[in-house]
Design an enzyme around this catalytic site. Structure first.
Site, PDB file in Angstrom:
ATOM      1  N   CYS A   1      61.252  46.042  54.119  1.00  0.00           N
ATOM      2  CA  CYS A   1      61.074  47.499  54.199  1.00  0.00           C
ATOM      3  C   CYS A   1      61.695  48.081  55.461  1.00  0.00           C
ATOM      4  O   CYS A   1      61.992  49.263  55.508  1.00  0.00           O
ATOM      5  CB  CYS A   1      59.603  47.845  54.104  1.00  0.00           C
TER       6      CYS A   1
ATOM      7  N   ARG B 273      64.937  55.168  49.439  1.00  0.00           N
ATOM      8  CA  ARG B 273      63.727  55.926  49.782  1.00  0.00           C
ATOM      9  C   ARG B 273      63.968  57.411  49.534  1.00  0.00           C
ATOM     10  O   ARG B 273      63.115  58.126  48.996  1.00  0.00           O
ATOM     11  CB  ARG B 273      63.348  55.710  51.264  1.00  0.00           C
TER      12      ARG B 273
HETATM   13  N1  NVA Z   1      53.765  46.769  57.413  1.00  0.00           N
HETATM   14  C1  NVA Z   1      54.510  47.623  58.297  1.00  0.00           C
HETATM   15  C2  NVA Z   1      55.445  48.488  57.521  1.00  0.00           C
HETATM   16  C3  NVA Z   1      56.266  49.423  58.345  1.00  0.00           C
HETATM   17  C4  NVA Z   1      57.161  50.302  57.529  1.00  0.00           C
HETATM   18  C5  NVA Z   1      53.565  48.459  59.128  1.00  0.00           C
HETATM   19  O1  NVA Z   1      52.564  48.944  58.567  1.00  0.00           O
HETATM   20  O2  NVA Z   1      53.781  48.612  60.327  1.00  0.00           O
HETATM   21  N1   CP Z   2      60.044  51.344  55.952  1.00  0.00           N
HETATM   22  C1   CP Z   2      59.505  52.404  56.574  1.00  0.00           C
HETATM   23  O1   CP Z   2      58.556  53.021  56.096  1.00  0.00           O
HETATM   24  O2   CP Z   2      60.120  52.721  57.739  1.00  0.00           O
HETATM   25  P1   CP Z   2      59.635  53.759  58.857  1.00  0.00           P
HETATM   26  O3   CP Z   2      58.432  53.134  59.523  1.00  0.00           O
HETATM   27  O4   CP Z   2      60.805  53.880  59.775  1.00  0.00           O
HETATM   28  O5   CP Z   2      59.282  55.048  58.215  1.00  0.00           O
END
Ligand code: NVA
Ligand code: CP
Length: 309
Positions: free
Chosen positions: A262, A290
């Site tokens: 992600c 996205r």
């Molecule tokens: N699992 C991560 C995803 C960030 C897009 C978080 O929650 O920090």
């Molecule tokens: N993958 C994602 O949600 O990235 P950000 O934390 O940069 O929004």
């Protein structure tokens, strides 16, 4: 929760049929954007984006996305609004939802976004909570469909933390009919309270990351320490040391397998550089998508279905 307003708070909030529409609509909205065709179904509409955690992709993709649909975005965070000074979530929801047409929230507990939505007059979208990240998995599934076709019947390997991404993949497996192989380190197992009984047939807990990857069509992972869990970082670095997606793990997956993340990523922790920067990686396409899946979600929540999807 308000009966009349449809929200997107977790992946299971949409049915398989709704996802089929969203995927078709995403393809069309992406095509129109790439072709410089103007499409403004959200003209005069405003999106409020509320952030309690950091973001690059989510903020940018929602702001650019609503603009591309003819609308406008307002960015709010808890540092410089009354939200950070103790105004009740319910009161904030009442006020904000009288001024804008749709709201995206990134926060800590899922219960916060649920309380907000229950008091909102307009649709609320989950831009990440501790428990779920539906917009990201939606983009990931769409990316697989774009590159490989149907995801039903396929296998997805999850290597790493039992976090918001993994719980969302579990919901997606049931709703869309694919199987998930999950391998988490000792002491960081899935929390059964976050998993519906109906989801259990759609995932297998594996003993090793290598076993999880066997035959998989998607191999995916995420940071070892998610936002909000920074105090555990040192313990996690030790516990997760064998949970780095490697070229050997990719070689154990299906020949046509893709690697997904992600983002943001930590090369040398949850993934080796030669995997995330290698030929099987689709991480930039995931990030780009996205933008387009979220446009389809916003359009659907506010305008319903368009016949030409
Ligand atoms: N699992 C991560 C995803 C960030 C897009 C978080 O929650 O920090
Ligand atoms: N993958 C994602 O949600 O990235 P950000 O934390 O940069 O929004």
């Amino acid at each position: 929760m308000s009966q009349a307003v449809k929200h997107y708070l977790q992946f299971s909030d949409f049915t398989q049929d709704e996802y089929q529409y969203i995927f078709a609509r995403t393809k069309e909205l992406k095509r129109r954007f790439k072709a410089y065709e103007t499409w403004h179904p959200l003209h005069d509409r405003t999106l409020a984006m509320i952030f309690e955690k950091s973001s690059t992709r989510t903020r940018l993709s929602f702001e650019a996305g609503v603009f591309q649909l003819g609308g406008h975005a307002v960015y709010l965070n808890t540092k410089d609004t009354q939200l950070g000074r103790g105004e009740p979530v319910e009161d904030a929801a009442q006020v904000i939802s009288r001024m804008v047409d749709i709201i995206m929230i990134r926060t800590f507990g899922q219960v916060i976004i649920e309380r907000f939505a229950a008091n909102s007059r307009v649709p609320v979208i989950n831009g990440l909570t501790n428990e779920y990240h539906p917009c990201q998995v939606l983009a990931d599934v769409y990316t697989f469909i774009e590159t490989h076709g149907e995801i039903a019947g396929k296998t997805v390997a999850w290597v790493g933390d039992a976090n918001n991404m993994s719980y969302t993949w579990i919901q997606a497996a049931r709703v869309l009919g694919f199987h998930l192989n999950i391998c988490t380190p000792a002491g960081y197992a899935l929390d059964e309270r976050l998993i519906a009984a109906s989801d259990k047939d759609f995932y297998t807990e594996c003993d090793t990351p290598m076993a999880a990857c066997r035959g998989a069509h998607i191999v995916t992972t995420d940071v070892w320490t998610s936002m909000g869990y920074e105090a555990e970082n040192e313990a996690r670095l030790a516990a997760f040391k064998d949970f780095k997606v490697s070229a050997a793990m990719m070689a154990n997956a299906a020949p046509e397998a893709v690697f997904m993340h992600c983002l943001p990523a930590h090369r040398g922790e949850e993934v080796d550089a030669d995997v995330i920067d290698g030929a099987q990686s689709v991480v930039w396409q995931e990030a780009e998508n996205r933008l387009h899946v979220q446009k389809a979600v916003m359009e659907y929540l506010l305008r319903g279905r368009f016949e030409d999807a």
